[in-house]
Write a protein that holds these residues in place. Structure first.
Motif, mmCIF file in Angstrom:
data_model
loop_
_atom_site.group_PDB
_atom_site.id
_atom_site.type_symbol
_atom_site.label_atom_id
_atom_site.label_comp_id
_atom_site.label_asym_id
_atom_site.label_seq_id
_atom_site.Cartn_x
_atom_site.Cartn_y
_atom_site.Cartn_z
ATOM 1 N N MET A 42 32.355 -23.784 33.967
ATOM 2 C CA MET A 42 33.413 -24.113 33.029
ATOM 3 C C MET A 42 32.894 -25.086 31.973
ATOM 4 S SD MET A 42 36.467 -23.348 32.443
ATOM 5 C CE MET A 42 38.056 -23.829 31.942
ATOM 6 N N SER A 43 32.115 -26.081 32.378
ATOM 7 C CA SER A 43 31.635 -27.058 31.401
ATOM 8 C C SER A 43 30.704 -26.417 30.377
ATOM 9 C CB SER A 43 30.939 -28.235 32.088
ATOM 10 O OG SER A 43 29.725 -27.826 32.684
ATOM 11 N N GLU A 44 29.954 -25.391 30.786
ATOM 12 C CA GLU A 44 29.091 -24.687 29.836
ATOM 13 C C GLU A 44 29.916 -23.966 28.773
ATOM 14 O OE1 GLU A 44 26.737 -22.322 32.518
ATOM 15 O OE2 GLU A 44 25.074 -23.750 32.398
ATOM 16 N N LEU A 45 31.056 -23.415 29.171
ATOM 17 C CA LEU A 45 31.956 -22.772 28.211
ATOM 18 C C LEU A 45 32.521 -23.808 27.255
ATOM 19 C CD1 LEU A 45 33.980 -20.341 30.518
ATOM 20 C CD2 LEU A 45 32.137 -19.745 28.941
ATOM 21 N N GLU A 46 32.968 -24.946 27.818
ATOM 22 C CA GLU A 46 33.569 -25.999 27.003
ATOM 23 C C GLU A 46 32.574 -26.575 25.990
ATOM 24 O OE1 GLU A 46 36.849 -27.699 30.170
ATOM 25 O OE2 GLU A 46 34.870 -28.609 30.111
ATOM 26 N N ARG A 47 31.322 -26.626 26.373
ATOM 27 C CA ARG A 47 30.301 -27.183 25.474
ATOM 28 C C ARG A 47 29.700 -26.135 24.539
ATOM 29 N NH1 ARG A 47 26.075 -29.508 29.119
ATOM 30 N NH2 ARG A 47 26.937 -28.054 30.605
ATOM 31 N N GLY A 48 30.159 -24.896 24.644
ATOM 32 C CA GLY A 48 29.689 -23.842 23.762
ATOM 33 C C GLY A 48 28.319 -23.305 24.132
ATOM 34 N N LEU A 49 27.885 -23.547 25.361
ATOM 35 C CA LEU A 49 26.578 -23.068 25.800
ATOM 36 C C LEU A 49 26.628 -21.626 26.283
ATOM 37 C CD1 LEU A 49 25.376 -26.236 27.754
ATOM 38 C CD2 LEU A 49 24.820 -25.584 25.398
ATOM 39 N N CYS A 73 29.095 -17.864 26.212
ATOM 40 C CA CYS A 73 30.193 -17.110 25.606
ATOM 41 C C CYS A 73 30.812 -16.236 26.694
ATOM 42 C CB CYS A 73 29.681 -16.238 24.467
ATOM 43 S SG CYS A 73 29.069 -17.178 23.076
ATOM 44 N N PRO A 74 32.092 -16.446 26.995
ATOM 45 C CA PRO A 74 32.704 -15.688 28.083
ATOM 46 C C PRO A 74 32.956 -14.237 27.704
ATOM 47 C CG PRO A 74 34.351 -17.017 26.989
ATOM 48 C CD PRO A 74 33.021 -17.377 26.381
ATOM 49 N N THR A 75 32.835 -13.366 28.687
ATOM 50 C CA THR A 75 33.209 -11.967 28.502
ATOM 51 C C THR A 75 34.729 -11.865 28.603
ATOM 52 O OG1 THR A 75 33.093 -11.510 30.867
ATOM 53 C CG2 THR A 75 31.054 -11.197 29.590
ATOM 54 N N LEU A 76 35.260 -10.717 28.218
ATOM 55 C CA LEU A 76 36.705 -10.508 28.371
ATOM 56 C C LEU A 76 37.110 -10.583 29.847
ATOM 57 C CD1 LEU A 76 37.421 -7.676 25.792
ATOM 58 C CD2 LEU A 76 38.042 -10.086 25.637
ATOM 59 N N ASP A 77 36.248 -10.086 30.721
ATOM 60 C CA ASP A 77 36.540 -10.171 32.149
ATOM 61 C C ASP A 77 36.628 -11.629 32.604
ATOM 62 O OD1 ASP A 77 36.676 -7.422 32.550
ATOM 63 O OD2 ASP A 77 34.573 -7.255 33.147
ATOM 64 N N GLU A 79 39.766 -13.644 34.120
ATOM 65 C CA GLU A 79 39.654 -14.356 35.395
ATOM 66 C C GLU A 79 40.109 -15.814 35.262
ATOM 67 O OE1 GLU A 79 36.026 -15.895 38.226
ATOM 68 O OE2 GLU A 79 35.756 -13.989 37.189
ATOM 69 N N LEU A 80 39.670 -16.480 34.200
ATOM 70 C CA LEU A 80 40.071 -17.869 33.971
ATOM 71 C C LEU A 80 41.579 -17.984 33.780
ATOM 72 C CD1 LEU A 80 37.256 -19.017 31.522
ATOM 73 C CD2 LEU A 80 37.642 -19.872 33.840
ATOM 74 N N THR A 126 47.237 -16.082 25.942
ATOM 75 C CA THR A 126 47.639 -17.480 25.860
ATOM 76 C C THR A 126 46.411 -18.384 25.828
ATOM 77 O OG1 THR A 126 49.646 -16.976 27.084
ATOM 78 C CG2 THR A 126 49.002 -19.296 26.983
ATOM 79 N N LEU A 127 45.450 -18.093 26.672
ATOM 80 C CA LEU A 127 44.212 -18.871 26.707
ATOM 81 C C LEU A 127 43.462 -18.768 25.383
ATOM 82 C CD1 LEU A 127 42.209 -20.591 28.293
ATOM 83 C CD2 LEU A 127 41.266 -18.485 29.249
ATOM 84 N N LEU A 128 43.373 -17.567 24.843
ATOM 85 C CA LEU A 128 42.675 -17.373 23.563
ATOM 86 C C LEU A 128 43.395 -18.075 22.422
ATOM 87 C CD1 LEU A 128 41.668 -13.626 23.893
ATOM 88 C CD2 LEU A 128 40.149 -15.609 23.955
ATOM 89 N N VAL A 129 44.712 -17.972 22.389
ATOM 90 C CA VAL A 129 45.484 -18.627 21.329
ATOM 91 C C VAL A 129 45.265 -20.133 21.379
ATOM 92 C CG1 VAL A 129 47.816 -19.185 20.525
ATOM 93 C CG2 VAL A 129 47.202 -16.819 21.031
ATOM 94 N N GLU A 130 45.304 -20.696 22.569
ATOM 95 C CA GLU A 130 45.100 -22.141 22.702
ATOM 96 C C GLU A 130 43.705 -22.551 22.217
ATOM 97 O OE1 GLU A 130 46.059 -26.075 23.438
ATOM 98 O OE2 GLU A 130 47.319 -24.315 23.247
ATOM 99 N N CYS A 131 42.703 -21.741 22.527
ATOM 100 C CA CYS A 131 41.337 -22.033 22.070
ATOM 101 C C CYS A 131 41.244 -22.001 20.545
ATOM 102 C CB CYS A 131 40.348 -21.038 22.668
ATOM 103 S SG CYS A 131 40.107 -21.245 24.441
ATOM 104 N N PHE A 132 41.819 -20.976 19.935
ATOM 105 C CA PHE A 132 41.778 -20.884 18.470
ATOM 106 C C PHE A 132 42.617 -21.973 17.822
ATOM 107 C CE2 PHE A 132 40.093 -16.674 19.339
ATOM 108 C CZ PHE A 132 39.085 -16.597 18.390
ATOM 109 N N LYS A 133 43.733 -22.312 18.446
ATOM 110 C CA LYS A 133 44.592 -23.375 17.928
ATOM 111 C C LYS A 133 43.828 -24.695 17.878
ATOM 112 C CE LYS A 133 47.970 -25.503 20.211
ATOM 113 N NZ LYS A 133 49.188 -25.717 20.991
ATOM 114 N N LEU A 134 43.114 -25.001 18.936
ATOM 115 C CA LEU A 134 42.337 -26.239 18.989
ATOM 116 C C LEU A 134 41.150 -26.205 18.025
ATOM 117 C CD1 LEU A 134 42.342 -26.809 22.846
ATOM 118 C CD2 LEU A 134 43.596 -28.123 21.118
#
Length: 60
Positions: free
Chosen positions: A1-8, A10-14, A18-19, A29-37
């Motif tokens: 998870m921390s690698e995703l948060e730090r941009g190291l 790139c998550p797949t759609l799967d 899962e997240l 909802t997860l994608l919208v929140e990411c783009f919103k931030l």
């Protein structure tokens, strides 16, 4: 998870699905929140754009 948060990584759609499932939310909802931030915009603007683009795809 921390690698995703730090941009190291790139998550797949799967992985996004899962997240989201683990969080008890819809993947969109997860994608919208990411783009919103990332873009510092509000949810309404994101959904207005998505709605317009979906309508455009429907008309194609």
């Amino acid at each position: 998870m921390s690698e995703l948060e730090r941009g190291l990584k790139c998550p797949t759609l799967d992985k996004i699905e899962e997240l989201a499932s683990t969080m008890g939310i819809h993947p969109v909802t997860l994608l919208v929140e990411c783009f919103k931030l990332r873009d510092e915009t509000d949810t309404k603007k994101i959904f207005d754009r998505v709605s317009q683009e979906l309508a455009s795809l429907k008309d194609s």
